[in-house]
Each structure stands twice: as C-alpha cells, then as structure tokens.
Design a protein around this motif. Structure first.
Motif, PDB file in Angstrom:
ATOM      1  N   CYS B 279       6.875   1.701   3.781  1.00 11.83           N
ATOM      2  CA  CYS B 279       5.554   2.099   3.287  1.00 11.83           C
ATOM      3  C   CYS B 279       4.476   1.267   3.984  1.00 11.83           C
ATOM      4  CB  CYS B 279       5.480   1.942   1.776  1.00 11.83           C
ATOM      5  SG  CYS B 279       6.080   0.364   1.177  1.00 11.83           S
ATOM      6  N   THR B 280       4.690  -0.033   4.014  1.00 10.19           N
ATOM      7  CA  THR B 280       3.691  -0.933   4.575  1.00 10.19           C
ATOM      8  C   THR B 280       3.600  -0.779   6.095  1.00 10.19           C
ATOM      9  OG1 THR B 280       4.104  -2.443   2.778  1.00 10.19           O
ATOM     10  CG2 THR B 280       3.024  -3.353   4.707  1.00 10.19           C
ATOM     11  N   CYS B 283       1.275   2.019   6.653  1.00  7.88           N
ATOM     12  CA  CYS B 283       0.015   2.041   5.893  1.00  7.88           C
ATOM     13  C   CYS B 283      -1.175   1.669   6.783  1.00  7.88           C
ATOM     14  CB  CYS B 283       0.117   1.060   4.729  1.00  7.88           C
ATOM     15  SG  CYS B 283      -1.434   0.842   3.857  1.00  7.88           S
ATOM     16  N   PRO B 294       1.298  -1.594   0.280  1.00  7.57           N
ATOM     17  CA  PRO B 294       1.884  -0.742  -0.772  1.00  7.57           C
ATOM     18  C   PRO B 294       3.186  -1.286  -1.338  1.00  7.57           C
ATOM     19  CG  PRO B 294       1.844   0.386   1.370  1.00  7.57           C
ATOM     20  CD  PRO B 294       1.022  -0.855   1.515  1.00  7.57           C
ATOM     21  N   CYS B 329      -7.068   1.836  -0.572  1.00  2.53           N
ATOM     22  CA  CYS B 329      -6.128   2.883  -0.184  1.00  2.53           C
ATOM     23  C   CYS B 329      -6.874   4.146   0.229  1.00  2.53           C
ATOM     24  CB  CYS B 329      -5.206   3.178  -1.360  1.00  2.53           C
ATOM     25  SG  CYS B 329      -4.175   4.611  -1.127  1.00  2.53           S
ATOM     26  N   CYS B 335       2.869   6.149   2.824  1.00  2.00           N
ATOM     27  CA  CYS B 335       3.854   5.368   2.069  1.00  2.00           C
ATOM     28  C   CYS B 335       4.778   6.292   1.285  1.00  2.00           C
ATOM     29  CB  CYS B 335       3.132   4.413   1.123  1.00  2.00           C
ATOM     30  SG  CYS B 335       1.811   5.181   0.181  1.00  2.00           S
ATOM     31  N   HIS B 345       4.077   6.580  -4.535  1.00  2.00           N
ATOM     32  CA  HIS B 345       3.016   5.577  -4.548  1.00  2.00           C
ATOM     33  C   HIS B 345       1.690   6.132  -5.021  1.00  2.00           C
ATOM     34  CE1 HIS B 345       6.022   4.190  -1.698  1.00  2.00           C
ATOM     35  NE2 HIS B 345       5.531   2.970  -1.770  1.00  2.00           N
ATOM     36  N   ILE B 349      -0.910   4.380  -7.383  1.00  2.00           N
ATOM     37  CA  ILE B 349      -2.170   3.779  -6.921  1.00  2.00           C
ATOM     38  C   ILE B 349      -3.359   4.473  -7.576  1.00  2.00           C
ATOM     39  CG2 ILE B 349      -3.642   3.458  -4.895  1.00  2.00           C
ATOM     40  CD1 ILE B 349      -1.106   2.922  -3.283  1.00  2.00           C
TER      41      ILE B 349
END
Ligand code: SF4
Ligand code: SF4
Lengths: 257, 645
Positions: B279-280, B283, B294, B329, B335, B345, B349
């Motif tokens: 995910c990161t 991102c 994330p 975000c 993600c 996510h 979020i």
C-alpha cells in the motif's frame, strides 16, 4: 458571558430576483434563502468568545416561519438556544422598518439581560445598517459599529473599529454593549452533521410578534431592478491622443479627476 | 543441517523414496507429546482468543450481507487459492509466497498424519498407494516451499526492501524465526525420505518436525503471521466493490470517531495486515514526503485495538493515527487496489475523515471555505450559478427537456473552470458531429464528491438529494460527463439516497463511437495519464487510450493502467492549498514527460488542471496537454466542411 446574536434570513446571493406584484418589494415566493453574511460573522465572533470565556450564545431572529431554518443553522454551528420572533403575515413583514424590527428584538431580548449583543453590520437585502444601532438605544446600552476584533478586558470589552481610508480605532467599552460586526473578520466554521443533529435537541422558542406596538415610520414606495447598461467605448488614436481623450473624459464626463 | 546430511550415510538400510516413520513412541513420550500439544494450543489461544474477542466485540457492520455469495467465492478462489493478486503485483516474491502457501495447503494432510503417527494411529501409509503418492506429491511442494522461503529470507534480511520496514521499528526478528521454522519443517520432512523406517534418525527427524510445528503454532497469533488464519476470511468477507463507503446509521454515527465506531470488518482487517508495505509503496502521499503512510494507518488501528479495545471512548485520531496524515490522502485507491489480504483502506480513511469532519474536530481554513461554498453556492469553486448560465448561453448548449438521449453533466470543473469548459465544449462538438441528442440541466449542483471524500456527510447528503430530485423531475435516464469523479459519485455514492440514472464517462461514449470519428494521427507520440477514478474505481483503461491514439502512436509511462500514479487532486485535495514535501503532480508530470511524448492525454478535468500547473514549471518546451475530448474534436473536419452531417 451571555451573548445574544441577532441574525436575519435574506435571499441567497444567486437568487433570481423578481419584483412582486405591488412593486413594493421582491417576490419572496420560492426564493432560496441564506443567513445574512455579516450576521454569519457576528455569530462566529460570538461562538469564539464563548469558547474562550464560557457562557451562552442565544440566536434571535425576526421573520416568517421559514426563518426558523436559519436559527436552526445557528444552533447547528454552536449557538445554545434560539428565539424566533415570528411574523406570519407576509405583508406586515415587508412593511417593517429598522425601528420596528429593533423594537421587536428589544422586547424579546430585554429580560435575557445579556452581557453582549452582536449583529451583523447590515443586511444584504435592505442594507440600512440601522437595526443594531437602534436596538442599542432601545436597550439603553452603548454600541460600536464596524467591528473587526474583540477582546474581553477586566472592565468590559476592547474592540477594533474600521474607519475610512485604512484607519482603525481601538475603543474600550463597558459591558453590556452592542456591537455590529464587519464581514470577513474571522474564518467561518462549517456546519457539521453532528451540529445539525444536536441542534434538533436545542431549545428554539417561538414568540409571536406584537405588531400593534411597532408601527413602522418608514414607508417604502417602490423598488426597481437596477437597469443594466453597458457603455464601453474604445478610445482610438496614438497613445498620446488616446491618453488625452481619457483624461478629458474622466474630467468632463466621469468627473473623477 | 549437518546432522541431516550425515544421516543417510550412518544408516545404510534405508529405502529411498518412502517416508520413514519413527520408532513407536513410549507411553511417556506420548504423554509428553500430548502435554506439548496442549501447552502450545493454549499459548495459541491465549492470544488468538483475545483477537477473536476484540473483533467480535466491535460494532456490527451496517448493511452487511453475505449475499451474493458468488463474487465472494470467486474472489476467494482467485485471490487466496490462486494467489493472483500477490503474484500479479510483485511477480517474483509473489510467486515465492504462493509456493510457500501452496506448500502449506499440501502439508495439511501430512501434518495431521504426522501427529497421528505419534499417537500410533497413522492414516496415511508410506507403503500404500495413496500414501506413497501423497507423500511424494507433498515432497515436491516441500522442495519449492523450502527454496521459496529461503529466497524470501534473503530478500527480507539481505536485500531489505524499504517497504517491508516499519517506521520507527527494527527489522522483525520473528519473520526470520518463522522462515527458519518453515525451512526446518520442509527439510525434516524431505530428510525423512532418506532414512530407514523406525531408525533413531527417523525418530530424531520426527521430533524435530514436531517441535518446529509446535513452536510455529503459538507464534502465529503473536506476529503478522496471523494473516495465515485471518486473511482468507478478510478476503471472503470484504465489502466488495471499490471504496465502498458504508452508510451512517442512527443519530449517533458520525464515522470513525472512537473505538466504539470500529466495525467487525474494520477490526478484522486491522488484524489481517501482513505489513508487506505494498500500500505504502504505491501511495502518492507516502512517495512525496507526506506524513501519510497507509500501512501505518492500518497498524495504528491495530495498536489502538490492542491497547484500548473496541469499546474505548478514546479518539482514534491522535496518539495512534495522525489527523494530518488522514487528510493528506488523495483517495487514489492505490493502497486498496494493491493490498493482498483484502484490506479496504478507503472506507477506513474516509471513515476517519468523516469522524473528524462530521463532528467539527477538523479545522482547516481551506476546508471551511470549501464546505461553506458548496453549501452556499452549490459548487466547489464557490462561484455564482449565473456564471454557469452565461457559459451555457455562450456555447448555445441545448437545455435538457426529457426528449434527448443524454443529459450532459457539466460538473463543477466543466461548468466553472476555464479549462474544464474547453473540454466540455470540445466534447459537445464531437456529440454534435455524431448527431447525438443531448441537453444540459438548467441548474446543476456539485455531485458532492469533495465533501464525500473529505467526510462531510451533511453537505454531501444535501447535494446528492437535491441532484437526485432534480434529475428525477427532469426525467433524466442517461448521463454522460467528462469528469470521472462525477461518474463515480453519481453511480455509487448517491445510491445511499436514491436511485441514480445510468451514467458514463465520455471516454466510454467516445470509444463506442470511434469508428465514426475521422483519424489523422501524426508521427508524434502520445502518453495517456490514467485518472484514478477511471482506472481503479471504474476499471476503465482501454477506452480512453483508443481515443488518445487518434492523435498519434501511444507510449506508456512508468506507472500506468491500474497501477497509475495519482495527479494529486482527488479526495478534495485540489481545494486544500499547498502540499507538504514534493508535489504529487510534479512527480507524475515527470513520469509522463520522461516518455518523450509530445502530447499528454488526460481524461479528467482535475488531472488536467494539476498536470497543467506542474507542466508550467517543468522546463522549456513542455509537451502539450489535451483531454481525449479535445483530441477527438481536433480530428473532426473543419466546421465549413460540407462532409459534416
Ligand atoms: S488512497 Fe492513495 S493517497 Fe490515499 S492512502 Fe491510499 S495510496 Fe495513499
Ligand atoms: S494494508 Fe495490505 S498492502 Fe498494506 S501493508 Fe498491510 S497487508 Fe500490505
């Protein structure tokens, strides 16, 4: 600190304005309405004072049944209580002048014994800028207009007034006092879902306006839509000639020089 | 290891190819085995039971239903059994992971039998036909599994990809231990083929295998290897769709405010995260120096659950998750798209944003202005509706009256933004050329997209309801629009308040009619920038490319299609002022210009404005930026051309 904020419901800025059949005011049928802009700033100022000092904010409005929505909006943003001085007869409402409105407000506010009364500088529809000032007189308290900033002091309140030409004035006032608030001073908070839901549980007291006691002294004769005219003129010639023509016109026609 | 290799030589009487069983266990040994099993099971449950209890004590998910079951089964087979997502997005490590996973599946039966042997009741015989076959079959998996886990070990501890690390944490020793255990399991199993039945070496191997299993078991719930048990469930139970945001229920639900608002799905997902960092890695915020990461959001939720539990009244934002990060975000969805264990996510979020915005705890000057503008002017740009009226008049757009096929939805950008207006006008030109009947609404409000993504349900609901009502009154059946954000919000998010009409993006419309569009491509190449709300949210990547290709040969950017990199505008961020760190739009623009294409094709008015700004300071001779509608319009014959219908 108990703060009363007088607010007004006005036609929305984008509303399509039509003159009503009698030609005395605009047609208010199915017009979209909103909270008067400088009143929104007055409310924001009141909420910030409450957040810093503690106390209570009471929103009050004179208006038809649907003005209740606008009071609810104020409750949603954080006012604790609402008072709705209801005027159900649309003709009577149209005829009310600043003095009459101030009298209705004064009689509803008097028993509340507020420390501070805030209003917007003027209304976006009529724009007299008188209601707050007259209200102060009727309540027998000092007032200051065009306020940009407030600060609570040990003796009362210190305010920043806007004068003309970029001049400002600081005034120390005793409380109770009335202030009319200038637009654009604070960042307005947004209405939230939680605010709206909580607002449903807050007290909104409706009082019927005693119209007999407030005969208006100002009579509106006629309203017209501003006439649109476009008079663009292109000045020709060499730059020097065009500049000369421009100066002539500014002196002779526009009379600004 | 040395011991294992020495074994065959020490026992010459082995029969290669059949799995050696240990000598029958003594009663005391059996008792010891039982005691060990019970202890490990207890250690396992002591932690796992707590996790299960936390998940179960979380709030029930509103609107959750197992039906329709078919897509759940399909996702389960595809994502869990076939490991498709794991492999597709990181092919080599993904494949290695898949071999370990398949090895485990193959070993289920072997492991049961292994313990049964200990108690003297084996059900697979190493001399029977099925037994011989199955042990050999499992041995193949053991080989691939052992090689894979060794490779993964090398990757984690020697290559050390940055995404595997955790902010402020040392590299995790448990991962090394677990890898060692898995390797030992496989090695002891394979070695048992090389030693004689009932020999002391067979017994040693059997015990080594047993002890590895027994150490492994309690480690699972204490480490990220919990995903072994939870993630198949997470994938199966996920909300489905993409960024599906649950409705708020009752008068006290404002989104994710405290532990009490965490639903069972959210808690399950928080405990399923395997910390892989995919995910990161994808991102845009994490890649441009923002506070947002994330993976840390999901792990922050997990720490909250571990420390405080799902009935705590402590705010979620603060110590465990940063509010600043949550509002950085772009809702690009990279993600959620990447996550191999089915973590969603975006609902999390956006849920956290809802919690902050709906209760007024989020204070931001830009947001205040935006929300007030959306409320007062019903458009995100805060302009007067008269502006839109004038634009419609100037372009002589027909007004929708119920007789036309399409309602052309302008959106805030198309109605008020100068570049957006050019895109709409070009698209209208193409529709005129094609002879499609369409009309625009006299009055149109923002779909509520920025409010939705920033968690302002009050403004979103107001706008969605007003629009649904207006569309109903105007008898609109089909909408076409140039904005992917409008498409998504109308089609999916409005469902909470009614039945929206059919809606499509202009790329879909144009692709359908491309046979009738003239083509006169140049030699110069074109690169297409996939908008997040089209590629990941709607799964559309080919249609806009077909139109972009009208201008010239296509080239692809470093990240494209569903792995595209965001422009930075989504999630209401276009309205929130300057970013921290590098600008997302600049990173993306650099990727696009690096292709050397002379045209960048966009398909979203927000991307268009972000890329335009970034191009303005990207050096001399930047490529030209066009929407696909502008590309289609440019290929049309000039107006005076008599061939035009
Ligand atoms: S949606 Fe995009 S910006 Fe937001 S956390 Fe996920 S990857 Fe990062
Ligand atoms: S949330 Fe998903 S993608 Fe991100 S680290 Fe956890 S398992 Fe990996």
């Amino acid at each position: 600190m108990k703060i009363i904020v007088a607010i007004k419901q006005v036609p929305e800025r984008d509303a399509r304005i039509r003159i009503d059949a009698a030609g005395k005011w605009i047609d208010l049928q199915d017009i979209e309405v909103a909270l008067n802009e400088s009143d929104a700033y007055a409310l924001e100022e009141a909420l910030q004072l409450k957040e810093a000092q503690g106390g209570e904010v009471v929103a009050i409005s004179v208006g038809p049944e649907r003005a209740g929505q606008t009071i609810r909006e104020a409750l949603a943003k954080g006012a604790d209580r609402g008072i709705h001085v209801e005027v159900s007869d649309p003709d009577a409402l149209t005829n009310l002048d600043s003095l009459a409105i101030a009298r209705l407000l004064a009689s509803a506010i008097r028993d509340e014994q507020p420390d501070l009364v805030l209003t917007g500088l003027q209304s976006d529809d009529l724009g007299f800028g008188q209601t707050g000032v007259i209200l102060a007189e009727l309540l027998g308290i000092p007032h200051a207009t065009l306020i940009l900033k407030t600060e609570v002091t040990s003796t009362g309140i210190r305010v920043l007034r806007e004068l003309e030409d970029g001049w400002f004035q600081h005034i120390d006032m005793p409380t109770p006092a009335l202030l009319t608030i200038q637009s654009g001073t604070n960042k307005l908070r947004y209405a939230t879902l939680m605010g709206i839901k909580r607002a449903k549980m807050k007290e909104l007291r409706a009082v019927t306006a005693d119209l007999a006691s407030v005969a208006p002294v100002l009579v509106r004769d006629r309203v017209t839509l501003p006439s649109k005219q476009r008079t663009t003129e292109i000045l020709t010639g060499t730059p020097a000639e065009a500049a000369q023509k421009l100066v002539d016109k500014l002196q002779a026609e526009a009379r600004v020089l | 290891m040395a011991l294992l290799l020495a074994l065959p030589a020490a026992s010459p009487a082995f029969s290669l190819g059949s799995l050696a069983e240990p000598a029958p266990l003594l009663l005391a040994e059996k008792a010891l085995l039982l005691a060990l099993i019970l202890t490990c099971a207890w250690l396992f449950w002591r932690r796992f039971g707590v996790v299960v209890a936390r998940i179960r004590a979380s709030r029930k998910d509103p609107n959750f239903s197992l039906a329709p079951i078919a897509p759940r089964v399909r996702d389960f087979v595809w994502e869990v059994l076939c490991q498709a997502k794991v492999i597709r997005e990181r092919p080599l490590p993904g494949l290695a992971h898949a071999f370990v996973f398949w090895g485990f599946l193959a070993f289920a039966l072997v492991t049961l039998n292994h313990f049964a042997v200990g108690f003297g009741f084996p059900f697979l015989s190493s001399t029977g036909i099925f037994g011989r076959f199955y042990f050999a079959f499992a041995a193949c998996f053991a080989v691939t599994c052992a090689i894979s886990i060794a490779a993964l070990f090398v990757r984690r501890f020697l290559i050390q990809p940055v995404w595997l690390a955790r902010v402020g944490h040392k590299i995790s020793w448990e991962s090394g231990l677990i890898a060692g255990l898995i390797f030992t399991l496989m090695a002891t199993y394979l070695a048992s083929f090389l030693v004689p039945d009932g020999s002391p070496s067979a017994t040693i191997l059997w015990w080594a295998h047993t002890l590895s299993l027994l150490v492994f078991l309690p480690l699972v719930p204490h480490t990220k290897h919990l995903h072994l048990i939870l993630s198949p469930l997470t994938v199966f139970l996920s909300r489905g769709g993409f960024s599906r945001i649950p409705p708020l229920v009752g008068d006290e639900d404002f989104g994710l405010v405290t532990g009490r608002d965490l639903t069972q799905l959210v808690s399950l997902q928080a405990y399923s995260c395997v910390e892989c960092g995919r995910c990161t890695e994808h991102c845009p915020a994490a890649n441009t120096g923002k506070a947002l990461n994330p993976k840390e959001i999901i792990l922050g939720l997990r720490s909250y659950l571990n420390d405080l539990g799902p009935t705590s009244e402590e705010p979620l934002l603060g110590k465990y998750i940063s509010q600043e990060a949550v509002f950085q975000c772009t809702t690009c969805g990279a993600c959620e798209y990447q996550c191999p264990v089915g973590i969603e996510h975006l609902p999390i979020i956006i849920g956290l944003r809802r919690g902050a915005t709906n209760t007024g705890t989020w204070e931001d000057d830009y947001a205040g202005k935006l929300f007030n503008a959306m409320e007062r002017n019903s458009n995100a740009l805060g302009l007067s509706a008269l502006d839109r009226d004038k634009f419609i008049q100037k372009q002589a757009f027909p007004i929708f009256d119920g007789s036309q096929d399409y309602c052309l939805w302008l959106g805030c950008m198309g109605g008020y933004d100068p570049n957006g207006r050019e895109i709409v006008s070009s698209f209208a030109e193409v529709m005129n050329y094609l002879g499609t009947s369409y009309g625009v609404l006299r009055k149109e409000k923002c779909t509520g997209d920025p409010a939705r993504r920033l968690g302002n349900d009050l403004v979103f609901q107001m706008l969605a309801e007003a629009n649904l009502e207006a569309l109903k009154q105007n008898k609109v059946k089909k909408i076409v629009t140039i904005c992917p954000h409008c498409v998504r919000t109308i089609q999916e998010d409005w469902k909470e308040f009614g039945t929206p009409p059919e809606v499509e993006h202009h790329s879909e419309f144009l692709a359908r009619h491309q046979a009738r569009l003239p083509r006169n491509p140049s030699q110069d190449s074109v690169v297409f920038h996939d908008p997040c709300y089209l590629d990941r949210y709607r799964g559309i990547t080919e249609e806009p490319r077909q139109i972009a290709a009208l201008a010239g040969p296509l080239v692809e950017a470093e990240q494209s299609h569903q792995r595209s990199f965001c422009c930075g505008a989504g999630g209401g961020l276009a309205f929130l002022g300057e970013e921290h760190g590098e600008r997302v739009s600049q990173v993306r623009t650099a990727q696009l210009t690096a292709t050397g294409a002379s045209t960048i094709a966009a398909a979203c008015p927000f991307c268009n404005s972000m890329l335009r700004d970034a191009l303005a300071d990207s050096g001399p001779n930047p490529p030209q930026l066009l929407d696909i509608a502008q590309i289609a319009a440019a290929s049309l014959p000039p107006k005076s051309d008599p061939t035009q219908p």
